[in-house]
Design an enzyme around this catalytic site. Structure first.
Site, PDB file in Angstrom:
ATOM      1  N   MET A  30      17.949  68.606  49.929  1.00 36.92           N
ATOM      2  CA  MET A  30      17.213  68.518  48.661  1.00 36.92           C
ATOM      3  C   MET A  30      16.416  69.809  48.466  1.00 36.92           C
ATOM      4  O   MET A  30      15.441  69.837  47.703  1.00 36.92           O
ATOM      5  CB  MET A  30      16.300  67.293  48.665  1.00 36.92           C
ATOM      6  N   HIS A  37      16.981  73.182  58.313  1.00 36.86           N
ATOM      7  CA  HIS A  37      18.201  73.190  57.494  1.00 36.86           C
ATOM      8  C   HIS A  37      19.133  74.317  57.946  1.00 36.86           C
ATOM      9  O   HIS A  37      20.347  74.139  58.006  1.00 36.86           O
ATOM     10  CB  HIS A  37      17.851  73.428  56.016  1.00 36.86           C
ATOM     11  N   GLN A  61      16.858  58.275  44.852  1.00 34.68           N
ATOM     12  CA  GLN A  61      16.358  57.879  46.171  1.00 34.68           C
ATOM     13  C   GLN A  61      14.831  57.893  46.241  1.00 34.68           C
ATOM     14  O   GLN A  61      14.257  57.643  47.300  1.00 34.68           O
ATOM     15  CB  GLN A  61      16.975  58.729  47.278  1.00 34.68           C
ATOM     16  N   ARG A 187       8.383  68.580  53.452  1.00 37.95           N
ATOM     17  CA  ARG A 187       7.083  68.039  53.031  1.00 37.95           C
ATOM     18  C   ARG A 187       5.907  68.760  53.705  1.00 37.95           C
ATOM     19  O   ARG A 187       4.777  68.677  53.216  1.00 37.95           O
ATOM     20  CB  ARG A 187       6.997  66.552  53.336  1.00 37.95           C
TER      21      ARG A 187
HETATM   22  O1  PAF Z   1      18.092  64.140  53.799  1.00 38.05           O
HETATM   23  C1  PAF Z   1      18.092  64.574  52.628  1.00 38.05           C
HETATM   24  O2  PAF Z   1      17.688  65.707  52.342  1.00 38.05           O
HETATM   25  C2  PAF Z   1      18.612  63.684  51.509  1.00 38.05           C
HETATM   26  O3  PAF Z   1      18.289  62.359  51.725  1.00 38.05           O
HETATM   27  C3  PAF Z   1      20.126  63.854  51.270  1.00 38.05           C
HETATM   28  C4  PAF Z   1      20.945  63.437  52.466  1.00 38.05           C
HETATM   29  C5  PAF Z   1      20.425  65.309  50.920  1.00 38.05           C
HETATM   30  C6  PAF Z   1      20.563  62.983  50.088  1.00 38.05           C
HETATM   31  O4  PAF Z   1      19.870  63.323  48.928  1.00 38.05           O
END
Ligand code: PAF
Length: 280
Positions: A30, A37, A61, A187
């Site tokens: 996201m 990441h 979500q 976050r």
């Molecule tokens: O873990 C995340 O960043 C999100 O939940 C994902 C897997 C990209 C789905 O929006």
């Protein structure tokens, strides 16, 4: 790095890569990227000839609209980081591209989405499953990488992939931490530097809890220890701390009930909700 906002051109690019016999690794994010990441990207680069990352802040979500609004968005910086890491392609669609019509699909994962995150964020995992299904259909990767920090999410995506027969291998990548032990998370950007320092207590308390459980302290007593220690800090509010079986997420009263228990926690530090976990 090639950047795609639309599904058609991304698919054409991927078809071409397939024709060349390339294998595809996929990292769904996201955005507000951090080293955690990039570790997923690097693992994908080690395993595959082409790596695709997606950046999409998925509205379905977020059960709390304020949380969606406050979610950090740093696309330009993210693009620089991905380019420097040598990622091959980025898919960063608009909401209208991913949700071009109102979605009626709802997912129910039984016990897996009723506990811990599922209990406190109703609908969250249905939204995750929806967007991950869309992304896996679009990208059709050989391997998809997810961070261990979101272990419950991983367990749910694993169930999704099994039940819907997605032809993809899932890999869970261990959590990266700041030198003080704080789990890397998008976050964290919303914490003040003092809060960021104080939040290192979460991983220290989890480590102590692990030791206590290994030494035979009952789960109930360890829960009390974790909650009391963290909430002794001003600004800390524990939403849950559970010890669960890492496969089926059954909540444990005794660690001997599971072959591979995991300790999971969600804590508010001020108004920032952080999660973390550690395998026993
Ligand atoms: O873990 C995340 O960043 C999100 O939940 C994902 C897997 C990209 C789905 O929006």
């Amino acid at each position: 790095m090639q950047i795609f906002k639309e599904i058609g051109p991304l698919k054409a690019f991927l078809v071409e890569k397939r024709k060349q016999g390339q294998t595809l690794g996929f990292v769904a994010t996201m955005g507000a990227l951090h080293e955690g990441h990039l570790k997923l990207i690097r693992d994908s680069q080690n395993d595959n000839s082409t790596t695709i990352c997606s950046i999409f802040v998925n509205p379905s979500q977020f059960n709390n609209p304020a949380d969606l609004q406050k979610y950090p968005r740093t696309l330009e910086k993210d693009i620089l980081m991905l380019t420097e890491t040598g990622c091959d392609a980025l898919f960063c669609p608009e909401v209208e591209t991913m949700y071009d019509q109102k979605s009626h699909l709802r997912f129910d994962f039984g016990h897996l989405d009723k506990v811990m995150e599922g209990q406190f964020r109703p609908g969250h995992f249905s939204g995750v499953a929806l967007v991950v299904s869309k992304l896996l259909h679009i990208v059709e990767p050989d391997i998809a990488y997810f961070g261990q920090k979101d272990w419950q999410q991983f367990a749910i995506i694993r169930q999704l992939v099994i039940e819907l027969k997605f032809n993809v291998v899932l890999k869970s990548v261990p959590t990266l931490r700041e030198p003080n032990g704080l789990a890397l998370s998008s976050r964290n950007a919303r914490l003040t530097s003092a809060q960021r320092e104080k939040a290192s207590l979460i991983s220290r308390v989890l480590t102590s809890a692990k030791e206590k459980l290994k030494n035979g302290t009952p789960v109930g007593e360890v829960k009390d220890f974790v909650i009391t220690t963290l909430e002794a800090e001003a600004e800390f509010k524990v939403e849950y701390f559970e010890v669960a079986d890492s496969e089926n997420l059954t909540l444990l009263r005794n660690v001997t009930e599971s072959a591979r228990p995991i300790l999971c926690i969600a804590v508010f530090v001020g108004d920032v909700r952080l999660i973390d976990n550690m395998f026993l």
